[in-house]
Design a protein around this motif. Structure first.
Motif, PDB file in Angstrom:
ATOM      1  N   PRO A 110      31.652  44.220  44.882  1.00 19.08           N
ATOM      2  CA  PRO A 110      32.004  42.674  44.971  1.00 19.08           C
ATOM      3  C   PRO A 110      31.023  41.898  43.782  1.00 19.08           C
ATOM      4  O   PRO A 110      29.839  42.329  43.653  1.00 19.08           O
ATOM      5  CB  PRO A 110      31.532  42.109  46.224  1.00 19.08           C
ATOM      6  N   THR A 111      31.676  41.191  42.942  1.00 21.30           N
ATOM      7  CA  THR A 111      31.121  40.412  41.928  1.00 21.30           C
ATOM      8  C   THR A 111      30.685  38.941  42.107  1.00 21.30           C
ATOM      9  O   THR A 111      31.223  38.569  43.299  1.00 21.30           O
ATOM     10  CB  THR A 111      31.581  40.502  40.618  1.00 21.30           C
ATOM     11  N   LEU A 112      29.654  38.334  41.904  1.00 22.39           N
ATOM     12  CA  LEU A 112      29.147  37.014  42.262  1.00 22.39           C
ATOM     13  C   LEU A 112      30.680  36.039  42.051  1.00 22.39           C
ATOM     14  O   LEU A 112      31.145  36.100  40.904  1.00 22.39           O
ATOM     15  CB  LEU A 112      27.943  36.770  41.091  1.00 22.39           C
ATOM     16  N   PRO A 113      30.823  35.327  42.894  1.00 20.89           N
ATOM     17  CA  PRO A 113      32.023  34.290  42.871  1.00 20.89           C
ATOM     18  C   PRO A 113      31.448  33.330  41.735  1.00 20.89           C
ATOM     19  O   PRO A 113      30.641  33.005  41.585  1.00 20.89           O
ATOM     20  CB  PRO A 113      32.019  33.725  44.246  1.00 20.89           C
ATOM     21  N   PRO A 114      32.600  33.077  41.079  1.00 19.37           N
ATOM     22  CA  PRO A 114      32.315  32.141  39.533  1.00 19.37           C
ATOM     23  C   PRO A 114      32.288  30.652  40.126  1.00 19.37           C
ATOM     24  O   PRO A 114      32.690  30.529  41.381  1.00 19.37           O
ATOM     25  CB  PRO A 114      33.919  32.240  38.842  1.00 19.37           C
ATOM     26  N   GLU A 115      31.697  29.682  39.354  1.00 23.99           N
ATOM     27  CA  GLU A 115      31.447  28.324  39.719  1.00 23.99           C
ATOM     28  C   GLU A 115      32.849  27.932  40.039  1.00 23.99           C
ATOM     29  O   GLU A 115      34.042  28.264  39.652  1.00 23.99           O
ATOM     30  CB  GLU A 115      31.529  27.503  38.433  1.00 23.99           C
ATOM     31  N   GLY A 116      32.957  27.010  41.160  1.00 19.95           N
ATOM     32  CA  GLY A 116      34.390  26.427  41.635  1.00 19.95           C
ATOM     33  C   GLY A 116      35.005  27.234  42.436  1.00 19.95           C
ATOM     34  O   GLY A 116      35.303  26.700  43.552  1.00 19.95           O
ATOM     35  N   SER A 117      35.156  28.449  42.330  1.00 22.31           N
ATOM     36  CA  SER A 117      35.871  29.482  42.841  1.00 22.31           C
ATOM     37  C   SER A 117      37.221  29.029  43.597  1.00 22.31           C
ATOM     38  O   SER A 117      37.567  29.309  44.863  1.00 22.31           O
ATOM     39  CB  SER A 117      34.848  29.881  44.294  1.00 22.31           C
ATOM     40  N   VAL A 118      38.104  28.015  43.211  1.00 19.84           N
ATOM     41  CA  VAL A 118      39.140  27.364  43.749  1.00 19.84           C
ATOM     42  C   VAL A 118      40.255  28.456  43.980  1.00 19.84           C
ATOM     43  O   VAL A 118      40.911  28.539  44.986  1.00 19.84           O
ATOM     44  CB  VAL A 118      39.640  26.230  43.296  1.00 19.84           C
ATOM     45  N   LEU A 119      40.381  29.145  42.731  1.00 20.50           N
ATOM     46  CA  LEU A 119      41.400  30.316  42.972  1.00 20.50           C
ATOM     47  C   LEU A 119      41.169  31.374  44.200  1.00 20.50           C
ATOM     48  O   LEU A 119      41.913  31.901  44.572  1.00 20.50           O
ATOM     49  CB  LEU A 119      41.357  31.059  41.541  1.00 20.50           C
ATOM     50  N   LEU A 120      39.865  31.713  44.176  1.00 20.74           N
ATOM     51  CA  LEU A 120      39.330  32.536  45.329  1.00 20.74           C
ATOM     52  C   LEU A 120      39.792  32.145  46.702  1.00 20.74           C
ATOM     53  O   LEU A 120      40.360  32.683  47.374  1.00 20.74           O
ATOM     54  CB  LEU A 120      37.857  33.026  45.206  1.00 20.74           C
ATOM     55  N   GLU A 121      39.520  30.795  46.879  1.00 24.83           N
ATOM     56  CA  GLU A 121      39.830  29.949  47.974  1.00 24.83           C
ATOM     57  C   GLU A 121      41.401  30.482  48.395  1.00 24.83           C
ATOM     58  O   GLU A 121      41.721  30.722  49.469  1.00 24.83           O
ATOM     59  CB  GLU A 121      39.432  28.749  48.243  1.00 24.83           C
TER      60      GLU A 121
END
Ligand SMILES: C[S@@+](CC[C@H](N)C(=O)[O-])C[C@H]1O[C@@H](n2cnc3c(N)ncnc32)[C@H](O)[C@@H]1O
Length: 394
Positions: A297-308
């Motif tokens: 697992p890599t550090l989530p990017p800023e914002g992370s809306v797509l991940l959500e």
């Protein structure tokens, strides 16, 4: 299967890998939510930030008065003070009165080591009749479950030892010279067996922690799984801290009952590192076997809306499928690796807390749904933390 001893529905059976494991007795089942074991602490010790704020015996968060002799231990009532005095404080009080907590050796330890030192002191106070006994030199022979239940000190002596000897925490010098066997023997069981006593009002169990506790029978019985079918919670009742092990799901006859030794949301490698360093074993549960095949697992990017959006979609759009395979490569492998990073849940819960209080409220709903989806995906079925985020959302 060899099931010689039982308490209620629980049996302890020999296991080639982990010495013993708790299983549901033959011909019995345990229902989701049922209490499998409820045991009072042998001894607890408040974490330093709670000293003077909670009672040193019953651990309740109510006004306390300090012991007039040592001015260190404090109790909510004369009853708790008397019980603590009889149990261990009369032996520990003179050591605290001579300024042990103010010593450089004690003050320079971490908060966790300070709590460990206090716990070891109280255990010594409690066990001091047998503390000089040569039997602290060696392990107890295996005992029947009923005998382990009725004799917590012997049960403690029967616990597995930490695979690597660790230096003792700072303790009063007089004690180190008078009871070295007891201290080394007891200390060698600490890391593998003690519990962090916490409440679940916080999304992160660590931040709700207020004490360390020894519950020998629970330690003796329950092995770890990263996809457990039971979990442990702490209750303050009848002037003591109780540990309750409850079923998360229906557990069939003869199945192993396992609890998580650490937060199941931690990524695979972090879990493995901690389990091998702290408890000395390699976890080979179903979930670990699946997750070790996935990308780091890599550090989530800023914002992370797509991940959500991805985690919400994976969980809520295919409910039947994810329920069956939520820890399978089928679901986890097609999601971005960052959702398995421990920071992702922290990011979502911090953002959710802030949006729930200060808005924008429409976004709080989206973040909350993603957080709930992540909890459902990463935590065991019916895990209380998932329930908490569902409760806030509804
Ligand atoms: C709290 S004790 C559990 C009871 C232990 N099985 C016994 O017989 O006393 C913790 C120790 O049990 C063993 N253990 C617990 N869970 C395990 C697992 N999933 N796989 C291998 N060993 C495990 C490890 O030696 C660990 O340090």
């Amino acid at each position: 299967m060899d099931t010689p001893y039982s308490i209620g529905k629980l049996n302890l059976v020999t296991d080639a890998i982990s010495r013993n494991k708790a299983v549901v007795a033959a011909g019995q089942t345990v229902s989701a939510g049922e209490v499998i074991l409820s045991v009072p602490s042998l001894v607890t010790s408040l974490l330093p930030k709670w000293r003077g704020k909670r009672c040193d015996l019953c651990c309740r968060n109510i006004p306390t008065r300090a012991c007039s002799r040592c001015k260190e231990a404090s109790y909510c009532s004369a009853n708790c003070q008397t019980r603590a005095w009889k149990a261990h404080h009369r032996r520990v009080c003179p050591l605290l009165s001579s300024g042990f907590h103010l010593s450089h050796a004690f003050m320079s330890q971490s908060a966790e080591e300070q709590a460990n030192a206090d716990l070891l002191l109280s255990l010594w106070g409690l066990a001091s009749q047998t503390a000089e006994d040569e039997s602290w030199d060696s392990e107890e022979p295996d005992m029947a479950l009923q005998d382990l239940a009725s004799d917590p000190i012997h049960c403690f002596k029967n616990l597995v030892l930490h695979p690597h000897a660790r230096a003792l925490p700072a303790l009063p010098r007089s004690l180190l010279s008078s009871h070295p066997k007891f201290l080394n023997s007891a200390w060698s069981r600490f890391d593998c067996n003690n519990f962090v006593v916490h409440n679940i009002s916080s999304l992160e169990p660590e931040s709700g922690a207020y004490a360390l506790g020894i519950f020998p029978l629970a330690s003796r019985c329950f092995n770890h799984s990263c996809s457990p079918n039971a979990w442990s919670a702490f209750r303050l009742r009848a002037g003591q801290v109780w540990l309750e092990v409850r079923a998360l799901e229906n557990i069939p006859s003869e199945a192993e009952v396992s609890i998580p030794y650490l937060d199941p949301v931690l990524p695979f490698r972090e879990r493995h590192l901690r389990l091998s360093q702290i408890y000395g074993f390699e976890c080979s549960c179903k979930r670990c076997n699946l997750e070790k095949q996935l990308a780091l697992p890599t550090l989530p990017p800023e914002g992370s809306v797509l991940l959500e959006a991805a985690v919400t979609e994976a969980v809520f759009a295919s409910s039947e499928e994810w329920e069956m395979h939520r820890w399978g490569a089928e679901v986890l492998a097609r999601l971005p690796a960052s959702i398995r990073h421990e920071e992702f849940m922290k990011i979502l819960s911090t953002r959710f807390e802030s949006q729930v209080h200060d808005g924008p409220y429409a976004e709080a709903w989206l973040t909350g749904r993603a957080l709930l989806a992540l909890c459902l995906l990463m935590y065991p079925l019916n895990y209380p933390i998932t329930g908490r985020s569902m409760w806030i959302l509804l």
